[in-house]
Scaffold this motif. Structure first.
Motif, PDB file in Angstrom:
ATOM      1  N   GLU A  25     -34.748 -17.046   9.008  1.00  0.00           N
ATOM      2  CA  GLU A  25     -34.823 -17.298   7.571  1.00  0.00           C
ATOM      3  C   GLU A  25     -34.448 -16.057   6.778  1.00  0.00           C
ATOM      4  OE1 GLU A  25     -35.302 -20.058   5.816  1.00  0.00           O
ATOM      5  OE2 GLU A  25     -35.325 -21.194   7.694  1.00  0.00           O
ATOM      6  N   GLU A  26     -34.788 -14.891   7.321  1.00  0.00           N
ATOM      7  CA  GLU A  26     -34.466 -13.637   6.638  1.00  0.00           C
ATOM      8  C   GLU A  26     -34.206 -12.562   7.684  1.00  0.00           C
ATOM      9  OE1 GLU A  26     -36.380 -12.675   2.798  1.00  0.00           O
ATOM     10  OE2 GLU A  26     -37.035 -10.836   3.799  1.00  0.00           O
ATOM     11  N   VAL A  27     -33.187 -11.727   7.452  1.00  0.00           N
ATOM     12  CA  VAL A  27     -32.827 -10.718   8.431  1.00  0.00           C
ATOM     13  C   VAL A  27     -32.079  -9.586   7.734  1.00  0.00           C
ATOM     14  CG1 VAL A  27     -30.562 -11.692   9.036  1.00  0.00           C
ATOM     15  CG2 VAL A  27     -31.863 -10.421  10.765  1.00  0.00           C
ATOM     16  N   THR A  28     -32.133  -8.395   8.331  1.00  0.00           N
ATOM     17  CA  THR A  28     -31.288  -7.289   7.898  1.00  0.00           C
ATOM     18  C   THR A  28     -30.011  -7.331   8.725  1.00  0.00           C
ATOM     19  OG1 THR A  28     -33.194  -5.895   7.353  1.00  0.00           O
ATOM     20  CG2 THR A  28     -31.094  -4.773   7.707  1.00  0.00           C
ATOM     21  N   PRO A  29     -28.841  -7.581   8.110  1.00  0.00           N
ATOM     22  CA  PRO A  29     -27.587  -7.615   8.883  1.00  0.00           C
ATOM     23  C   PRO A  29     -27.174  -6.217   9.336  1.00  0.00           C
ATOM     24  CG  PRO A  29     -27.387  -8.804   6.779  1.00  0.00           C
ATOM     25  CD  PRO A  29     -28.629  -7.957   6.711  1.00  0.00           C
ATOM     26  N   GLY A  30     -26.026  -6.173  10.044  1.00  0.00           N
ATOM     27  CA  GLY A  30     -25.448  -4.901  10.471  1.00  0.00           C
ATOM     28  C   GLY A  30     -25.541  -4.682  11.959  1.00  0.00           C
ATOM     29  N   HIS A  31     -24.375  -4.737  12.656  1.00  0.00           N
ATOM     30  CA  HIS A  31     -24.384  -4.593  14.110  1.00  0.00           C
ATOM     31  C   HIS A  31     -23.365  -3.573  14.612  1.00  0.00           C
ATOM     32  CE1 HIS A  31     -21.413  -7.845  13.299  1.00  0.00           C
ATOM     33  NE2 HIS A  31     -20.720  -7.236  14.266  1.00  0.00           N
ATOM     34  N   GLU A  32     -22.946  -2.653  13.731  1.00  0.00           N
ATOM     35  CA  GLU A  32     -22.057  -1.565  14.148  1.00  0.00           C
ATOM     36  C   GLU A  32     -22.692  -0.229  13.748  1.00  0.00           C
ATOM     37  OE1 GLU A  32     -17.587  -3.572  13.989  1.00  0.00           O
ATOM     38  OE2 GLU A  32     -18.185  -2.177  12.420  1.00  0.00           O
TER      39      GLU A  32
ATOM     40  N   LEU B 263     -27.628 -16.637  29.384  1.00  0.00           N
ATOM     41  CA  LEU B 263     -27.086 -17.883  28.853  1.00  0.00           C
ATOM     42  C   LEU B 263     -27.114 -17.930  27.330  1.00  0.00           C
ATOM     43  CD1 LEU B 263     -28.687 -20.443  31.340  1.00  0.00           C
ATOM     44  CD2 LEU B 263     -26.378 -19.478  31.387  1.00  0.00           C
ATOM     45  N   ALA B 264     -27.945 -17.126  26.686  1.00  0.00           N
ATOM     46  CA  ALA B 264     -28.056 -17.139  25.223  1.00  0.00           C
ATOM     47  C   ALA B 264     -28.230 -15.717  24.702  1.00  0.00           C
ATOM     48  CB  ALA B 264     -29.228 -18.019  24.792  1.00  0.00           C
ATOM     49  N   PRO B 265     -27.211 -14.853  24.897  1.00  0.00           N
ATOM     50  CA  PRO B 265     -27.339 -13.462  24.447  1.00  0.00           C
ATOM     51  C   PRO B 265     -27.564 -13.370  22.948  1.00  0.00           C
ATOM     52  CG  PRO B 265     -25.051 -13.986  24.953  1.00  0.00           C
ATOM     53  CD  PRO B 265     -25.879 -15.140  25.435  1.00  0.00           C
ATOM     54  N   GLN B 266     -28.281 -12.334  22.520  1.00  0.00           N
ATOM     55  CA  GLN B 266     -28.639 -12.163  21.119  1.00  0.00           C
ATOM     56  C   GLN B 266     -27.908 -10.965  20.523  1.00  0.00           C
ATOM     57  OE1 GLN B 266     -32.949 -11.940  21.114  1.00  0.00           O
ATOM     58  NE2 GLN B 266     -33.128 -14.152  21.248  1.00  0.00           N
ATOM     59  N   THR B 267     -27.780 -10.979  19.211  1.00  0.00           N
ATOM     60  CA  THR B 267     -27.034  -9.943  18.516  1.00  0.00           C
ATOM     61  C   THR B 267     -27.869  -9.318  17.419  1.00  0.00           C
ATOM     62  OG1 THR B 267     -24.935 -11.104  18.934  1.00  0.00           O
ATOM     63  CG2 THR B 267     -24.934  -9.442  17.200  1.00  0.00           C
ATOM     64  N   MET B 268     -27.862  -7.995  17.370  1.00  0.00           N
ATOM     65  CA  MET B 268     -28.502  -7.261  16.283  1.00  0.00           C
ATOM     66  C   MET B 268     -27.920  -7.718  14.946  1.00  0.00           C
ATOM     67  SD  MET B 268     -28.252  -3.146  15.543  1.00  0.00           S
ATOM     68  CE  MET B 268     -29.420  -2.649  16.805  1.00  0.00           C
TER      69      MET B 268
END
Length: 342
Positions: free
Chosen positions: A54-61, A103-108
């Motif tokens: 529902e809410e998250v801080t984006p940014g994965h680099e 089977l369901a890897p997650q991403t920062m």
């Protein structure tokens, strides 16, 4: 600390004050010094890609300096400069002993809070040291914009010295695919993009030819440039099915097409199965990379073999992250990567 928070309800992104997260026993707290804005961030914000929270801080680099380590963290110490590989295993499937087989890897930035913030938490296994002399902004964008096409061409596509390569879509990933193909010893690199600025960028990055699919018969021109042989390896980075179809049509015998661009579009190819089988063509999906690839990229940056100075189009303070997202979405100024510096 300050963090850019995305709310799925209303698709709102704004900078807020939130508590500084505390690392668990096997986690590290990193003070973020640079984090790229990726097109997948844009697509999560505009709703093209679903956000599971529902809410998250984006940014994965992200890249920065270790601020605190958990009680069970080996080797890593506060003060070390690091770049973070943003993927991790889901922790619940039977293959999670091997993160690459999960089977369901997650991403920062999607499945847990990312790095458009002053601090970010990450498992210690995701860290790679940034060598002295490597600009932190260049290290940060390696965490996706460079490592993903690097792995896609060299690992998934099996690029070998002397092979001929085509790159469809010379944006934030495609321009690095051109550089990587040149580093890996491609004998001929053909870039394909509808934008004149992108084609110029491809030539500056090391492409031998840059074709406009709006004015050129791309398959015919590729055959001419390869003496009728076709390409050994093509990389599709736009996520558009028609460009993947064209990339496959430009393959020579035993050619491989690697689909690095992501899109909800279904895959449809016009090449008939007789030709597909006769020429032994392969179409390969690709996403992500291993920590080893990120380590190799840091070495290439440190040695000067890889130069990403032209890839950092702008550096913005955290308060202007929304403006950075808009610029990438509208392609204002034709950016490769806009970097946030909290």
């Amino acid at each position: 600390m300050r963090a850019a928070r995305f709310s799925r309800a209303g698709r709102r992104l704004r900078v807020e004050e939130v508590p500084v997260p505390q690392p668990g026993p096997a986690e590290v707290l990193v003070r973020v010094e640079a984090c790229g804005i990726c097109l997948s961030d844009v697509h999560m914000i505009d709703g093209t890609i679903d956000c599971p929270l529902e809410e998250v801080t984006p940014g994965h680099e992200p890249a920065g300096t270790i601020a605190q380590v958990g009680a069970d963290v080996p080797y890593w110490q506060p003060g070390q400069r690091v770049v973070i590989a943003p993927g991790r295993a889901c922790g619940s499937c039977r293959h999670c002993g091997d993160a690459l087989a999960c089977l369901a890897p997650q991403t920062m930035g999607q499945n847990w809070d990312g790095a458009w913030a002053e601090y970010v938490i990450t498992p210690f296994q995701t860290l790679v040291e940034v060598p002295d002399g490597v600009p932190i902004e260049q290290a940060a964008i390696c965490a996706d914009a460079v490592a993903t096409p690097f792995s896609g061409l060299v690992e998934r596509g099996g690029l070998r010295p002397g092979e001929t390569v085509g790159v469809w879509g010379v944006g934030g990933l495609g321009v690095h695919a051109v550089q990587i193909a040149r580093l890996a010893g491609a004998s001929l690199i053909i870039a394909v993009d509808t934008l004149d600025a992108a084609r110029r960028r491809a030539l500056e990055a090391g492409a031998d030819h840059a074709l406009d699919p709006g004015t050129a018969d791309v398959p015919e021109e590729v055959r001419r440039l390869t003496d009728g042989e076709g390409l050994d390896l093509t990389a599709e980075l736009s996520g558009v099915n028609s460009t993947l179809d064209q990339a496959v049509s430009c393959l020579g015998r035993y050619g491989r097409a690697v689909m690095i661009g992501m899109s909800p579009e279904p895959i449809r190819l016009t090449e008939n199965t007789i030709l597909f089988g006769y020429y032994n063509h392969s179409v390969l999906g690709h996403d992500g990379y291993t920590r080893r690839h990120l380590t190799q990229l840091m070495r290439l940056l440190a040695s000067g073999r890889l130069d990403l100075s032209r890839s950092v189009s702008d550096v913005l303070p955290l308060e202007e992250v929304t403006r950075g997202v808009e610029r990438l979405q509208t392609k204002e100024g034709n950016p490769v990567r806009i970097v946030v510096k909290p």
